[in-house]
Design a protein around this motif. Sequence first.
Motif, PDB file in Angstrom:
ATOM      1  N   ILE A 181       0.976  -1.193  -0.275  1.00 18.08           N
ATOM      2  CA  ILE A 181      -0.092  -0.130   0.429  1.00 18.08           C
ATOM      3  C   ILE A 181       1.546   1.545   0.020  1.00 18.08           C
ATOM      4  CG2 ILE A 181      -2.050  -1.315   0.653  1.00 18.08           C
ATOM      5  CD1 ILE A 181      -1.300   0.603   3.581  1.00 18.08           C
ATOM      6  N   PRO A 210      -2.913  -4.809  -3.514  1.00 20.46           N
ATOM      7  CA  PRO A 210      -4.323  -3.281  -3.515  1.00 20.46           C
ATOM      8  C   PRO A 210      -3.720  -2.919  -5.050  1.00 20.46           C
ATOM      9  CG  PRO A 210      -2.559  -3.451  -1.632  1.00 20.46           C
ATOM     10  CD  PRO A 210      -2.017  -4.911  -2.869  1.00 20.46           C
ATOM     11  N   GLY A 211      -2.188  -3.097  -5.598  1.00 24.53           N
ATOM     12  CA  GLY A 211      -2.813  -2.760  -7.293  1.00 24.53           C
ATOM     13  C   GLY A 211      -1.360  -2.030  -7.266  1.00 24.53           C
ATOM     14  N   ASN A 293      -6.544  -7.857  -5.029  1.00 28.96           N
ATOM     15  CA  ASN A 293      -7.848  -6.938  -3.922  1.00 28.96           C
ATOM     16  C   ASN A 293      -7.798  -5.392  -3.940  1.00 28.96           C
ATOM     17  OD1 ASN A 293     -10.632  -6.507  -2.612  1.00 28.96           O
ATOM     18  ND2 ASN A 293     -10.397  -8.135  -1.860  1.00 28.96           N
ATOM     19  N   SER A 294      -8.333  -4.827  -4.483  1.00 29.91           N
ATOM     20  CA  SER A 294      -7.916  -2.866  -3.838  1.00 29.91           C
ATOM     21  C   SER A 294      -8.251  -2.864  -2.504  1.00 29.91           C
ATOM     22  CB  SER A 294      -8.153  -2.096  -5.372  1.00 29.91           C
ATOM     23  OG  SER A 294      -7.653  -2.317  -6.270  1.00 29.91           O
ATOM     24  N   ILE A 297      -6.240  -1.831   0.205  1.00 34.71           N
ATOM     25  CA  ILE A 297      -5.843  -1.051   0.389  1.00 34.71           C
ATOM     26  C   ILE A 297      -6.602  -0.080   1.454  1.00 34.71           C
ATOM     27  CG2 ILE A 297      -5.791   1.675  -0.122  1.00 34.71           C
ATOM     28  CD1 ILE A 297      -5.874   0.703  -3.374  1.00 34.71           C
TER      29      ILE A 297
END
Length: 611
Positions: A181, A210-211, A293-294, A297
């Motif tokens: 994050i 989180p991406g 899976n955001s 965050i």
Amino acid sequence: MAKEVKFSLVFRDMWQAAGKYVPRVDQLVKVAPAIIKMGCFDRVETNGGGFEQVNLLFGENPNKAVRQWTKPFHEAGIQTHMLDRALNGLRMSPVPADVRKLFYKVKHAQGTDITRIFCGLNDSRNVIPSIKYSKEAGMIAQASLCITSSPIHTVDYYVDLAKKFIEAGCDEICLKDMAGIGRPVFLGELTRKIKEIKDITIQYHSHAGPGFNMASILEVCKAGCDYVDVGMEPLSWGTGHADVIAVQEMLKDAGFKVKEINMAAYMEARTLIQEMMDDFLGYYIPARNRQMNSLLIGPGLPGGMMGSLMTDLETNLESINKWKEKNGKPKMSQDELLIKLFDEVKYVWPMMGYPCLVTPFSQYVKNMALMNVMQMEKGKERWSMIADDIWDMMLGKSGNLPGPLAKELVDRAKEQGREFHTEDPQSNYPDALDTFREEMKKEGWELGQDDEELFELAMHPQQYRAYKSGKAKADFLADLEERKAKKAAGNGGASLPQTVTVDVNGVKYNVTIGANNGGAAPAAGAPAAAAAPGEGNDLTSPLEGKFYLVKNSGDTPVKVGDTVKKGQVVCYVEAMKTFNAIAAECDGVVTQICLTSGSSVSEDDVLMKIK
């Protein structure tokens, strides 16, 4: 000349971020040549963190595993590194100083080159001794900045921490973005500012979930990062790490010098990893962990914890739904529990002082949130059950919290007569090796090459004893058989329950699949564990976990015939990697202890009887 960026395969963390266990040593040795043939790795993470503990849980000697696993990489000129929890060593709780010193001597002798030292509180008092001990043992000391996103954790906060570690003599700095994050621009600025202090080697570790992490990798490399941690299929992405193929192509396109990947070897290693999953490890890897899976965050839960979380959540959901069914309430789905948990983590984290969500403090915050959810779902109050380890963190016994503790928790601590701590955390945990030496002598156990068996007992007392007795392997095989049977039943196979027999070092254990039998039970002719029935009031378990009479080896356990007072701690239930103290509910005499230490318990199981 283009700047070179080197790759580190975080093989241990790939498994921990995906599920609950790691491969056996025979599997590790088999995959090592393929990893080496890939030709793109200068470093491989071989052990540390939960690795040794997990080996013990399924009945394998972790010392032999580390020696055999690191050997082929050394022969190929690839450095090996491990994860190190500073004050906590390789476990969830603090470690005596003499055990910490032995830790580095053992791991260096076993073949580990680099130790990645981190403290989830970012308390330099916990990290700096480990820098000293590891360098004295001949290891490369890599000091970590545990990255998170909060009002307290600013770039200046981390730069000041890096200065302390550099002044203390660390060889390298790791940006440990354990939840993935860390914001890319933030991380790039931090990397540049550390390089301005000193042109020290920087390694970036991140999780994909989180991406953010592909953008973060590019930003830190532009700012001067030297090494990047990567994963590989079939365990890249999801709660794991960016795949080396994507990272290599991205950095090559950006003008960096990177090593080429032998794709034939990549596919060979990929096939071997899949075979490990098909063998048994896949039973402990929830499908959800293979997805990004955001929503992560918000709570900022780390990838390394999500691996075991989703497996353990099945048990927590079952416990909640048993209560709901008993009380005529609609059952909860896993998605509903997950969202409630994420929301509760966001709520409790600031109140608990913003500890970085990394082991063990991520587990403490998550466990506190989950316990609150479970208690509130059952009509009880938030904070009604707080484990001792969690109190120790909030009271400062493990180090200074980054932020202030909420007044509500300060007041609760005072009401319970709990003391706050400001002293050096190590002073709370005196030397203990002599005690463990005596135990090994009494049991007739060998200290091991380079005192490695002594170290293992001292680092993981409960798990090591269960390993030596054969109980750990029996419990693991029982759990694996249950998972296989459930899968078979779900696919139209045999229905539950069924009984199987597992053999551990010549002792046969009967395992009833799908029945609550407290783990593996000895078969006919094996040593019996149950005590004779007693009289009195039942003391039941408030949650599912493992039963222990004591938390520390030096503690005196209660025994049948002892007089106890209401409120006196008489045993513990270890759940979600924390020890929950269980107190007597009345004055009286212990007439029966219903379980042996290490036995599995379900909620409402009788632990002992008090009259």
